[in-house]
Scaffold this motif. Structure first.
Motif, PDB file in Angstrom:
ATOM      1  N   ASN A  43     -50.869   3.317  13.113  1.00 45.98           N
ATOM      2  CA  ASN A  43     -50.343   4.673  13.230  1.00 45.98           C
ATOM      3  C   ASN A  43     -48.852   4.729  13.535  1.00 45.98           C
ATOM      4  N   LYS A  44     -48.135   3.676  13.199  1.00 47.86           N
ATOM      5  CA  LYS A  44     -46.694   3.664  13.432  1.00 47.86           C
ATOM      6  C   LYS A  44     -46.045   2.809  12.357  1.00 47.86           C
ATOM      7  N   THR A  45     -44.937   3.291  11.828  1.00 45.05           N
ATOM      8  CA  THR A  45     -44.186   2.538  10.832  1.00 45.05           C
ATOM      9  C   THR A  45     -43.284   1.537  11.534  1.00 45.05           C
ATOM     10  N   TYR A  46     -43.194   0.328  10.991  1.00 47.83           N
ATOM     11  CA  TYR A  46     -42.335  -0.695  11.561  1.00 47.83           C
ATOM     12  C   TYR A  46     -41.734  -1.534  10.434  1.00 47.83           C
ATOM     13  N   LYS A  47     -40.611  -2.181  10.731  1.00 45.00           N
ATOM     14  CA  LYS A  47     -39.940  -3.041   9.763  1.00 45.00           C
ATOM     15  C   LYS A  47     -40.861  -4.199   9.410  1.00 45.00           C
ATOM     16  N   GLY A  48     -40.990  -4.454   8.108  1.00 48.30           N
ATOM     17  CA  GLY A  48     -41.859  -5.519   7.629  1.00 48.30           C
ATOM     18  C   GLY A  48     -43.257  -5.040   7.263  1.00 48.30           C
ATOM     19  N   GLN A  49     -43.575  -3.800   7.561  1.00 48.93           N
ATOM     20  CA  GLN A  49     -44.912  -3.260   7.297  1.00 48.93           C
ATOM     21  C   GLN A  49     -45.182  -3.208   5.787  1.00 48.93           C
ATOM     22  N   ILE A  50     -46.362  -3.606   5.400  1.00 47.36           N
ATOM     23  CA  ILE A  50     -46.828  -3.537   4.008  1.00 47.36           C
ATOM     24  C   ILE A  50     -47.868  -2.425   3.934  1.00 47.36           C
ATOM     25  N   ILE A  51     -47.705  -1.554   2.929  1.00 47.35           N
ATOM     26  CA  ILE A  51     -48.675  -0.484   2.696  1.00 47.35           C
ATOM     27  C   ILE A  51     -49.090  -0.566   1.232  1.00 47.35           C
ATOM     28  N   THR A  52     -50.391  -0.519   0.983  1.00 44.34           N
ATOM     29  CA  THR A  52     -50.904  -0.597  -0.381  1.00 44.34           C
ATOM     30  C   THR A  52     -51.538   0.729  -0.770  1.00 44.34           C
ATOM     31  N   TYR A  53     -51.402   1.067  -2.052  1.00 48.52           N
ATOM     32  CA  TYR A  53     -51.862   2.362  -2.560  1.00 48.52           C
ATOM     33  C   TYR A  53     -52.493   2.191  -3.936  1.00 48.52           C
ATOM     34  N   LYS A  54     -53.206   3.222  -4.320  1.00 51.64           N
ATOM     35  CA  LYS A  54     -53.598   3.473  -5.709  1.00 51.64           C
ATOM     36  C   LYS A  54     -52.958   4.810  -6.035  1.00 51.64           C
ATOM     37  N   ILE A  55     -52.361   4.896  -7.224  1.00 46.17           N
ATOM     38  CA  ILE A  55     -51.704   6.132  -7.616  1.00 46.17           C
ATOM     39  C   ILE A  55     -51.946   6.370  -9.101  1.00 46.17           C
ATOM     40  N   GLY A  56     -52.187   7.640  -9.446  1.00 45.30           N
ATOM     41  CA  GLY A  56     -52.351   8.023 -10.841  1.00 45.30           C
ATOM     42  C   GLY A  56     -50.986   8.141 -11.497  1.00 45.30           C
ATOM     43  N   VAL A  57     -50.677   7.229 -12.397  1.00 46.46           N
ATOM     44  CA  VAL A  57     -49.367   7.271 -13.052  1.00 46.46           C
ATOM     45  C   VAL A  57     -49.397   8.103 -14.324  1.00 46.46           C
ATOM     46  N   LEU A  58     -50.515   8.118 -14.995  1.00 46.58           N
ATOM     47  CA  LEU A  58     -50.743   8.951 -16.182  1.00 46.58           C
ATOM     48  C   LEU A  58     -52.193   9.412 -16.107  1.00 46.58           C
ATOM     49  N   PRO A  59     -52.549  10.437 -16.873  1.00 46.93           N
ATOM     50  CA  PRO A  59     -53.960  10.855 -16.849  1.00 46.93           C
ATOM     51  C   PRO A  59     -54.883   9.668 -17.148  1.00 46.93           C
ATOM     52  N   PHE A  60     -55.842   9.451 -16.301  1.00 48.49           N
ATOM     53  CA  PHE A  60     -56.855   8.403 -16.423  1.00 48.49           C
ATOM     54  C   PHE A  60     -56.299   6.987 -16.249  1.00 48.49           C
ATOM     55  N   ILE A  61     -55.036   6.857 -15.829  1.00 49.44           N
ATOM     56  CA  ILE A  61     -54.458   5.533 -15.601  1.00 49.44           C
ATOM     57  C   ILE A  61     -53.973   5.454 -14.159  1.00 49.44           C
ATOM     58  N   LYS A  62     -54.591   4.528 -13.411  1.00 48.53           N
ATOM     59  CA  LYS A  62     -54.206   4.329 -12.011  1.00 48.53           C
ATOM     60  C   LYS A  62     -53.477   2.998 -11.891  1.00 48.53           C
ATOM     61  N   SER A  63     -52.567   2.952 -10.948  1.00 44.05           N
ATOM     62  CA  SER A  63     -51.801   1.735 -10.713  1.00 44.05           C
ATOM     63  C   SER A  63     -51.905   1.341  -9.252  1.00 44.05           C
ATOM     64  N   ASN A  64     -51.939   0.044  -9.004  1.00 46.91           N
ATOM     65  CA  ASN A  64     -51.800  -0.448  -7.644  1.00 46.91           C
ATOM     66  C   ASN A  64     -50.322  -0.431  -7.301  1.00 46.91           C
ATOM     67  N   TRP A  65     -50.016  -0.135  -6.048  1.00 46.18           N
ATOM     68  CA  TRP A  65     -48.632  -0.073  -5.626  1.00 46.18           C
ATOM     69  C   TRP A  65     -48.559  -0.677  -4.227  1.00 46.18           C
ATOM     70  N   ILE A  66     -47.620  -1.563  -4.026  1.00 44.72           N
ATOM     71  CA  ILE A  66     -47.416  -2.182  -2.717  1.00 44.72           C
ATOM     72  C   ILE A  66     -45.963  -1.958  -2.322  1.00 44.72           C
ATOM     73  N   THR A  67     -45.762  -1.391  -1.133  1.00 43.09           N
ATOM     74  CA  THR A  67     -44.403  -1.197  -0.620  1.00 43.09           C
ATOM     75  C   THR A  67     -44.261  -1.891   0.729  1.00 43.09           C
ATOM     76  N   GLU A  68     -43.017  -2.198   1.041  1.00 46.53           N
ATOM     77  CA  GLU A  68     -42.679  -2.800   2.329  1.00 46.53           C
ATOM     78  C   GLU A  68     -41.615  -1.944   3.005  1.00 46.53           C
ATOM     79  N   ILE A  69     -41.772  -1.727   4.300  1.00 43.56           N
ATOM     80  CA  ILE A  69     -40.728  -1.061   5.077  1.00 43.56           C
ATOM     81  C   ILE A  69     -39.688  -2.144   5.388  1.00 43.56           C
ATOM     82  N   THR A  70     -38.515  -2.014   4.756  1.00 40.27           N
ATOM     83  CA  THR A  70     -37.513  -3.081   4.861  1.00 40.27           C
ATOM     84  C   THR A  70     -36.441  -2.792   5.904  1.00 40.27           C
ATOM     85  N   HIS A  71     -36.228  -1.545   6.239  1.00 43.92           N
ATOM     86  CA  HIS A  71     -35.217  -1.164   7.237  1.00 43.92           C
ATOM     87  C   HIS A  71     -35.775  -0.001   8.049  1.00 43.92           C
ATOM     88  N   LEU A  72     -35.416   0.039   9.319  1.00 38.49           N
ATOM     89  CA  LEU A  72     -35.842   1.136  10.180  1.00 38.49           C
ATOM     90  C   LEU A  72     -34.887   1.226  11.366  1.00 38.49           C
TER      91      LEU A  72
END
Length: 161
Positions: A55-84
């Motif tokens: 429940n807290k954002t920190y530098k180095g944190q990895i968050i993974t998602y699924k996101i609809g990029v186009l109709p009927f097409i989902k993508s995995n997405w991984i982001t990192e908190i690089t600065h805070l």
């Protein structure tokens, strides 16, 4: 709301500014709670966090998602908190996902009357270089702009005074 989208050397830059009727402390707590990203992303994106971030954002944190990029097409997405910098800004960068590059700065500063000014600066690049830009550039630009226009409306409704 101010939204500006430009392109230079194959990199798109979206800048969005919004004044919210919140204190800096409340805004920081809201926007650094990773699960609130679900609340401010338009439903049409079919967005969901797939890991279980704390429940807290920190530098180095990895968050993974699924996101609809186009109709009927989902993508995995991984982001990192690089600065805070506490109560000032944080940066998330794509490590894996639909873009060749994604760098998102979230800035917060006190504004008049106890409000907060929130500025987002997103730099992104299409995959597949010129071909990706030619085939999907306008669609993706419009989608990113739509996300921030929708986010503006969602936040206005959420924090209506």
């Amino acid at each position: 709301m101010k939204i500006n989208l430009t392109k230079q050397s194959g990199i798109y830059t979206l800048t969005s500014e919004q004044i919210l009727p919140l204190s800096l402390d409340k805004a920081w707590k809201f926007f650094t709670l990773p699960t609130n990203l679900d609340k401010i992303t338009p439903k049409e994106m079919d967005f969901r966090i797939t890991n279980n971030p704390p429940n807290k954002t920190y530098k180095g944190q990895i968050i993974t998602y699924k996101i609809g990029v186009l109709p009927f097409i989902k993508s995995n997405w991984i982001t990192e908190i690089t600065h805070l910098e506490d109560h000032q800004f944080f940066v998330d960068e794509q490590r894996f996902g639909p873009y060749a590059m994604w760098h998102h700065e979230h800035h917060f500063e006190e504004a008049a009357d106890g409000k907060v000014k929130m500025t987002d600066i997103v730099n992104f690049k299409m995959p597949f270089g010129i071909l990706g830009d030619f085939l999907a550039g306008k669609l993706v630009r419009d989608k990113v702009k739509f996300i921030f226009e929708s986010r503006f409306k969602i936040l206005e409704k959420t924090f209506a005074s």
